[in-house]
Scaffold this motif. Structure first.
Motif, PDB file in Angstrom:
ATOM      1  N   GLN A   1       0.826  -1.208   0.000  1.00 55.43           N
ATOM      2  CA  GLN A   1       0.000   0.000   0.000  1.00 55.43           C
ATOM      3  C   GLN A   1       0.862   1.262   0.000  1.00 55.43           C
ATOM      4  N   ILE A   2       1.949   1.233   0.737  1.00 53.50           N
ATOM      5  CA  ILE A   2       2.854   2.385   0.768  1.00 53.50           C
ATOM      6  C   ILE A   2       3.443   2.625  -0.613  1.00 53.50           C
ATOM      7  N   ILE A   3       3.860   1.559  -1.294  1.00 50.88           N
ATOM      8  CA  ILE A   3       4.399   1.701  -2.652  1.00 50.88           C
ATOM      9  C   ILE A   3       3.347   2.288  -3.581  1.00 50.88           C
ATOM     10  N   GLU A   4       2.141   1.746  -3.510  1.00 51.46           N
ATOM     11  CA  GLU A   4       1.060   2.213  -4.398  1.00 51.46           C
ATOM     12  C   GLU A   4       0.690   3.672  -4.134  1.00 51.46           C
ATOM     13  N   GLU A   5       0.657   4.068  -2.866  1.00 52.52           N
ATOM     14  CA  GLU A   5       0.173   5.400  -2.505  1.00 52.52           C
ATOM     15  C   GLU A   5       1.263   6.461  -2.446  1.00 52.52           C
ATOM     16  N   ASP A   6       2.463   6.086  -1.984  1.00 53.92           N
ATOM     17  CA  ASP A   6       3.517   7.074  -1.763  1.00 53.92           C
ATOM     18  C   ASP A   6       4.770   6.833  -2.601  1.00 53.92           C
ATOM     19  N   GLY A   7       4.848   5.683  -3.245  1.00 58.95           N
ATOM     20  CA  GLY A   7       6.018   5.339  -4.045  1.00 58.95           C
ATOM     21  C   GLY A   7       6.999   4.464  -3.295  1.00 58.95           C
ATOM     22  N   GLU A   8       7.823   3.769  -4.063  1.00 60.23           N
ATOM     23  CA  GLU A   8       8.787   2.841  -3.475  1.00 60.23           C
ATOM     24  C   GLU A   8       9.833   3.556  -2.621  1.00 60.23           C
ATOM     25  N   LYS A   9      10.230   4.764  -3.012  1.00 63.27           N
ATOM     26  CA  LYS A   9      11.244   5.493  -2.233  1.00 63.27           C
ATOM     27  C   LYS A   9      10.790   5.695  -0.792  1.00 63.27           C
ATOM     28  N   ARG A  10       9.511   5.993  -0.601  1.00 64.04           N
ATOM     29  CA  ARG A  10       8.989   6.201   0.753  1.00 64.04           C
ATOM     30  C   ARG A  10       9.110   4.925   1.578  1.00 64.04           C
ATOM     31  N   LEU A  11       8.773   3.796   0.969  1.00 60.08           N
ATOM     32  CA  LEU A  11       8.901   2.524   1.684  1.00 60.08           C
ATOM     33  C   LEU A  11      10.342   2.286   2.100  1.00 60.08           C
ATOM     34  N   ARG A  12      11.285   2.582   1.214  1.00 61.10           N
ATOM     35  CA  ARG A  12      12.696   2.315   1.528  1.00 61.10           C
ATOM     36  C   ARG A  12      13.180   3.193   2.685  1.00 61.10           C
ATOM     37  N   VAL A  13      12.663   4.416   2.808  1.00 61.43           N
ATOM     38  CA  VAL A  13      12.996   5.285   3.941  1.00 61.43           C
ATOM     39  C   VAL A  13      12.454   4.678   5.240  1.00 61.43           C
ATOM     40  N   LEU A  14      11.205   4.210   5.189  1.00 67.59           N
ATOM     41  CA  LEU A  14      10.596   3.605   6.378  1.00 67.59           C
ATOM     42  C   LEU A  14      11.332   2.326   6.776  1.00 67.59           C
ATOM     43  N   GLU A  15      11.753   1.524   5.798  1.00 68.72           N
ATOM     44  CA  GLU A  15      12.516   0.308   6.089  1.00 68.72           C
ATOM     45  C   GLU A  15      13.849   0.647   6.749  1.00 68.72           C
ATOM     46  N   LEU A  16      14.490   1.693   6.274  1.00 69.13           N
ATOM     47  CA  LEU A  16      15.768   2.104   6.851  1.00 69.13           C
ATOM     48  C   LEU A  16      15.588   2.514   8.307  1.00 69.13           C
ATOM     49  N   GLU A  17      14.524   3.254   8.609  1.00 66.21           N
ATOM     50  CA  GLU A  17      14.226   3.632   9.984  1.00 66.21           C
ATOM     51  C   GLU A  17      13.980   2.391  10.846  1.00 66.21           C
ATOM     52  N   LEU A  18      13.221   1.463  10.322  1.00 69.21           N
ATOM     53  CA  LEU A  18      12.936   0.222  11.050  1.00 69.21           C
ATOM     54  C   LEU A  18      14.219  -0.570  11.288  1.00 69.21           C
ATOM     55  N   LEU A  19      15.042  -0.665  10.262  1.00 73.22           N
ATOM     56  CA  LEU A  19      16.277  -1.438  10.371  1.00 73.22           C
ATOM     57  C   LEU A  19      17.183  -0.905  11.470  1.00 73.22           C
ATOM     58  N   SER A  20      17.270   0.400  11.589  1.00 74.50           N
ATOM     59  CA  SER A  20      18.136   0.960  12.629  1.00 74.50           C
ATOM     60  C   SER A  20      17.669   0.551  14.021  1.00 74.50           C
ATOM     61  N   GLY A  21      16.384   0.277  14.177  1.00 76.46           N
ATOM     62  CA  GLY A  21      15.862  -0.143  15.468  1.00 76.46           C
ATOM     63  C   GLY A  21      15.985  -1.626  15.749  1.00 76.46           C
ATOM     64  N   ILE A  22      16.197  -2.433  14.709  1.00 75.06           N
ATOM     65  CA  ILE A  22      16.244  -3.886  14.940  1.00 75.06           C
ATOM     66  C   ILE A  22      17.631  -4.504  14.778  1.00 75.06           C
ATOM     67  N   MET A  23      18.592  -3.732  14.290  1.00 73.24           N
ATOM     68  CA  MET A  23      19.921  -4.298  14.043  1.00 73.24           C
ATOM     69  C   MET A  23      20.600  -4.804  15.314  1.00 73.24           C
TER      70      MET A  23
END
Length: 169
Positions: A46-68
């Motif tokens: 849904q994020i890709i469809e509504e906001d684009g793939e770049k937005r998803l990749r930013v959110l994934e990067l934020e998530l990754l910093s919290g789980i590494m």
């Protein structure tokens, strides 16, 4: 124990194998796609469809910093998470990485009826995406082929045997 990160294409078995591996190793399980959905109220698709793939990749990067820095967890990553922002290098540095590989034909058989995935709606898209992403996936510490020639229990047992040595480090 450092986190175990499962990487690979959508449909390769990261979530299915990850849940069973975590159970066998008595570790927690985390799926980054589910964490994105929980945190932002929308699926990655849904994020890709509504906001684009770049937005998803930013959110994934934020998530990754919290789980590494999590311990005692098996993490199923979204298919694109390792590909962007030098995330594969970050995963390799902070945990144990396992590439669950699969042929384009098998991926398509598993995904062809799933209309929720905006980046893999045709066989050609799946094949092209695999060809582009695989060089990053191959940087994982371990590789397991999941084309379905082996029962999932056998795959999990084999992966467990390999990771058991890492577990004690």
């Amino acid at each position: 124990m450092r986190p175990i990160f499962l990487v690979g294409m959508p449909g390769c078995g990261k979530t299915t194998i990850g849940k069973e591996l975590a159970k066998k190793m008595e570790l927690d399980f985390l799926d980054t796609d589910e964490e994105i959905k929980r945190a932002y109220g929308r699926t990655p698709e849904q994020i890709i469809e509504e906001d684009g793939e770049k937005r998803l990749r930013v959110l994934e990067l934020e998530l990754l910093s919290g789980i590494m820095n999590l311990k005692n967890v098996v993490v199923s990553t979204g298919g694109g998470l390792p590909i962007f922002n030098e995330n594969m290098s970050k995963l390799n540095t902070s945990g144990i990485t396992v590439y669950l590989s699969c042929s384009a034909d098998t991926l398509w058989k598993r995904l062809r009826n799933d209309r929720t995935r905006p980046l893999s709606r045709t066989y050609e898209e799946v094949k092209s995406m695999l060809e582009k992403r695989e060089p990053e996936y191959l940087k994982a510490s371990y590789h397991v082929h999941t084309d379905g020639k082996t029962q999932i229990g056998t795959q999990i047992q084999n992966l467990y045997e390999v990771l058991r040595n890492e577990w004690t480090k």
